[in-house]
Structures are given as structure tokens and as C-alpha cells.
Write a protein that holds these residues in place. Structure first.
Motif, PDB file in Angstrom:
ATOM      1  N   MET A 132       9.131 -12.278   8.300  1.00 29.17           N
ATOM      2  CA  MET A 132       8.584 -10.942   8.505  1.00 29.17           C
ATOM      3  C   MET A 132       9.520 -10.137   9.400  1.00 29.17           C
ATOM      4  SD  MET A 132       4.863  -9.818   9.920  1.00 29.17           S
ATOM      5  CE  MET A 132       4.857  -8.617  11.227  1.00 29.17           C
ATOM      6  N   PRO A 133       9.884  -8.930   8.978  1.00 22.74           N
ATOM      7  CA  PRO A 133      10.730  -8.108   9.845  1.00 22.74           C
ATOM      8  C   PRO A 133       9.922  -7.547  11.006  1.00 22.74           C
ATOM      9  CG  PRO A 133      10.189  -6.913   7.848  1.00 22.74           C
ATOM     10  CD  PRO A 133       9.611  -8.293   7.699  1.00 22.74           C
ATOM     11  N   ASN A 134      10.590  -7.367  12.127  1.00 19.15           N
ATOM     12  CA  ASN A 134       9.954  -6.754  13.281  1.00 19.15           C
ATOM     13  C   ASN A 134       9.733  -5.280  12.967  1.00 19.15           C
ATOM     14  OD1 ASN A 134       9.293  -5.610  15.766  1.00 19.15           O
ATOM     15  ND2 ASN A 134      10.679  -6.935  16.893  1.00 19.15           N
ATOM     16  N   GLN A 135       8.484  -4.834  13.026  1.00 13.25           N
ATOM     17  CA  GLN A 135       8.150  -3.450  12.703  1.00 13.25           C
ATOM     18  C   GLN A 135       8.190  -2.546  13.932  1.00 13.25           C
ATOM     19  OE1 GLN A 135       7.860  -2.268   9.640  1.00 13.25           O
ATOM     20  NE2 GLN A 135       8.167  -4.309   8.791  1.00 13.25           N
ATOM     21  N   ASN A 136       8.552  -3.096  15.063  1.00 16.51           N
ATOM     22  CA  ASN A 136       8.669  -2.331  16.309  1.00 16.51           C
ATOM     23  C   ASN A 136       7.403  -1.541  16.641  1.00 16.51           C
ATOM     24  OD1 ASN A 136      11.390  -3.132  16.910  1.00 16.51           O
ATOM     25  ND2 ASN A 136      12.003  -1.849  15.196  1.00 16.51           N
ATOM     26  N   LEU A 137       6.270  -2.206  16.540  1.00 16.61           N
ATOM     27  CA  LEU A 137       5.006  -1.569  16.901  1.00 16.61           C
ATOM     28  C   LEU A 137       4.835  -1.605  18.413  1.00 16.61           C
ATOM     29  CD1 LEU A 137       2.485  -3.010  14.279  1.00 16.61           C
ATOM     30  CD2 LEU A 137       3.751  -0.864  14.185  1.00 16.61           C
ATOM     31  N   ASP A 138       4.408  -0.480  18.983  1.00 17.26           N
ATOM     32  CA  ASP A 138       4.067  -0.498  20.401  1.00 17.26           C
ATOM     33  C   ASP A 138       2.667  -1.085  20.548  1.00 17.26           C
ATOM     34  OD1 ASP A 138       2.194   1.555  19.873  1.00 17.26           O
ATOM     35  OD2 ASP A 138       3.537   3.127  20.578  1.00 17.26           O
ATOM     36  N   ASP A 139       2.241  -1.285  21.775  1.00 22.27           N
ATOM     37  CA  ASP A 139       0.954  -1.946  22.031  1.00 22.27           C
ATOM     38  C   ASP A 139      -0.211  -1.197  21.400  1.00 22.27           C
ATOM     39  OD1 ASP A 139       2.584  -3.607  23.491  1.00 22.27           O
ATOM     40  OD2 ASP A 139       1.715  -3.086  25.443  1.00 22.27           O
ATOM     41  N   ALA A 140      -0.215   0.131  21.505  1.00 22.62           N
ATOM     42  CA  ALA A 140      -1.322   0.930  20.964  1.00 22.62           C
ATOM     43  C   ALA A 140      -1.366   0.830  19.441  1.00 22.62           C
ATOM     44  CB  ALA A 140      -1.189   2.385  21.409  1.00 22.62           C
ATOM     45  N   ALA A 141      -0.215   0.898  18.795  1.00 27.15           N
ATOM     46  CA  ALA A 141      -0.170   0.799  17.332  1.00 27.15           C
ATOM     47  C   ALA A 141      -0.615  -0.588  16.873  1.00 27.15           C
ATOM     48  CB  ALA A 141       1.233   1.112  16.826  1.00 27.15           C
ATOM     49  N   ALA A 142      -0.190  -1.614  17.600  1.00 29.42           N
ATOM     50  CA  ALA A 142      -0.595  -2.976  17.259  1.00 29.42           C
ATOM     51  C   ALA A 142      -2.107  -3.137  17.393  1.00 29.42           C
ATOM     52  CB  ALA A 142       0.127  -3.976  18.158  1.00 29.42           C
ATOM     53  N   ARG A 143      -2.674  -2.560  18.432  1.00 28.82           N
ATOM     54  CA  ARG A 143      -4.131  -2.642  18.629  1.00 28.82           C
ATOM     55  C   ARG A 143      -4.860  -1.902  17.521  1.00 28.82           C
ATOM     56  NH1 ARG A 143      -8.469  -3.336  18.318  1.00 28.82           N
ATOM     57  NH2 ARG A 143     -10.132  -3.472  19.874  1.00 28.82           N
ATOM     58  N   ASP A 144      -4.317  -0.763  17.072  1.00 24.10           N
ATOM     59  CA  ASP A 144      -4.913  -0.024  15.958  1.00 24.10           C
ATOM     60  C   ASP A 144      -4.877  -0.858  14.676  1.00 24.10           C
ATOM     61  OD1 ASP A 144      -5.398   2.145  17.642  1.00 24.10           O
ATOM     62  OD2 ASP A 144      -3.657   3.289  16.940  1.00 24.10           O
ATOM     63  N   VAL A 145      -3.768  -1.532  14.425  1.00 29.76           N
ATOM     64  CA  VAL A 145      -3.668  -2.388  13.239  1.00 29.76           C
ATOM     65  C   VAL A 145      -4.663  -3.545  13.339  1.00 29.76           C
ATOM     66  CG1 VAL A 145      -2.160  -3.971  11.955  1.00 29.76           C
ATOM     67  CG2 VAL A 145      -1.288  -1.739  12.700  1.00 29.76           C
ATOM     68  N   LEU A 146      -4.818  -4.116  14.522  1.00 24.79           N
ATOM     69  CA  LEU A 146      -5.808  -5.177  14.717  1.00 24.79           C
ATOM     70  C   LEU A 146      -7.210  -4.663  14.377  1.00 24.79           C
ATOM     71  CD1 LEU A 146      -6.824  -7.954  15.652  1.00 24.79           C
ATOM     72  CD2 LEU A 146      -6.708  -7.094  18.007  1.00 24.79           C
ATOM     73  N   GLU A 147      -7.514  -3.455  14.798  1.00 26.21           N
ATOM     74  CA  GLU A 147      -8.841  -2.890  14.493  1.00 26.21           C
ATOM     75  C   GLU A 147      -9.004  -2.675  12.992  1.00 26.21           C
ATOM     76  OE1 GLU A 147     -12.540  -1.884  16.409  1.00 26.21           O
ATOM     77  OE2 GLU A 147     -10.783  -3.054  16.944  1.00 26.21           O
ATOM     78  N   PHE A 148      -7.928  -2.274  12.317  1.00 29.53           N
ATOM     79  CA  PHE A 148      -7.973  -2.142  10.854  1.00 29.53           C
ATOM     80  C   PHE A 148      -8.186  -3.510  10.199  1.00 29.53           C
ATOM     81  CE2 PHE A 148      -5.566  -1.984   6.764  1.00 29.53           C
ATOM     82  CZ  PHE A 148      -6.524  -1.278   6.054  1.00 29.53           C
TER      83      PHE A 148
END
Length: 156
Positions: A132-148
Motif C-alpha cells: 500500500m502506498p503512503n497516502q500522506n494522510l494527516d491525523d484529522a483526515a485519517a480519523r475521518d476515514v476511520l469514521e467512514f
């Protein structure tokens, strides 16, 4: 087809020899094997990264899930399906029941280190055969993806 034939011949051989041990091709087996071989001091539930304790509300945060869906559409869903079907990477259905929130957050924000060190991530790499390539998500974006992901798994 050739692989199926070889498996069939092997199964017949095992049966003919009286060995009742059954061979399986379960995709979960490499993950379980990797966890057994892991360094006992390594937390396979949390993974490698800065997230030690991610608190989730019982109720879904719809605004976060919507932002997470937009991020996933842009960065994730070309390789992952929302079902349990593997595309390039594993399907996302049930991801939040298979992995702790800390593990997911550490994986999406610290991808390279997780693939190098985490036995579950390494086992998934063996199954998918694509790093998997690193998508360079910041903490807030990662948390949003987790919620999705939670929304995809039926959290309301």
C-alpha cells in the motif's frame, strides 16, 4: 487450474495415507500465523505509531464520515472495495471489527513502518502482493476515514 489439480492430488495422497489433517486456503491463516510469530513485546492490536488510545463515540459522527468518504473516494477506493471483496487491497467490510481503531489510525498515517514491522500488515501484504502506498494522510483526515469505515460497517 494447475494449482487446483495439485491441491486435489495432494489431498488424495493425504487421504490415502490415513492422515485426517485438513488443508485450508483461508486468507485469515497468514494473519493468524503472523500474530503467533510476532515479537511478544509488540502490540499487534495497536500497531506501530503515535496512536495509543483512540476514543470512539457510540454514535456515528456523520460530518466526519462524509469527509472520510470524500477522502476515500480520492485516495483509497481505486484499490479497496467497500465489500469484503479484495480488489488490489483487501475489502473494507468489517475492517473496524477486525482491527482496533488505533491500528487503523497507525496504519493509514504510518503506512511504511507498519508494513515493515507489523505482522498483520505483513500478512495482508502476502495476500494482496501489492504494498500500500503512503497516502500522506494527516491525523484529522485519517480519523475521518476511520469514521467512514465505521459507517461502512453499519455504525449509526
Amino acid at each position: 487450474m494447475k494449482k487446483l489439480f495439485i491441491i486435489g492430488v495432494f489431498a488424495l495422497f493425504v487421504y490415502a495415507c490415513g492422515n485426517e489433517k485438513k488443508e485450508t486456503t483461508d486468507d485469515a491463516a497468514p494473519v493468524e500465523d503472523a500474530q503467533k510469530k510476532a515479537d511478544p513485546s509488540y502490540d499487534t492490536n495497536r500497531g506501530e505509531g503515535k496512536f495509543k488510545d483512540v476514543k470512539l463515540a457510540d454514535k456515528l459522527d456523520n460530518a466526519m464520515a462524509l469527509r472520510g468518504e470524500k477522502i476515500a473516494d480520492l485516495k483509497c477506493l481505486s484499490c479497496h472495495k467497500l465489500t469484503d471483496e479484495k480488489l488490489v487491497g483487501p475489502g473494507w467490510k468489517g475492517a473496524t471489527t477486525r482491527h482496533k481503531p488505533e491500528w487503523i489510525m497507525n496504519f493509514v498515517t504510518n503506512t511504511d513502518v507498519m508494513i515493515d514491522k507489523d505482522p498483520k500488515a505483513q500478512a495482508m501484504l502476502e495476500i494482496c502482493m501489492v504494498r500500500m502506498p503512503n497516502q500522506n494522510l494527516d491525523d484529522a483526515a485519517a480519523r475521518d476515514v476511520l469514521e467512514f469505515l465505521r459507517k461502512n460497517d453499519g455504525v449509526k
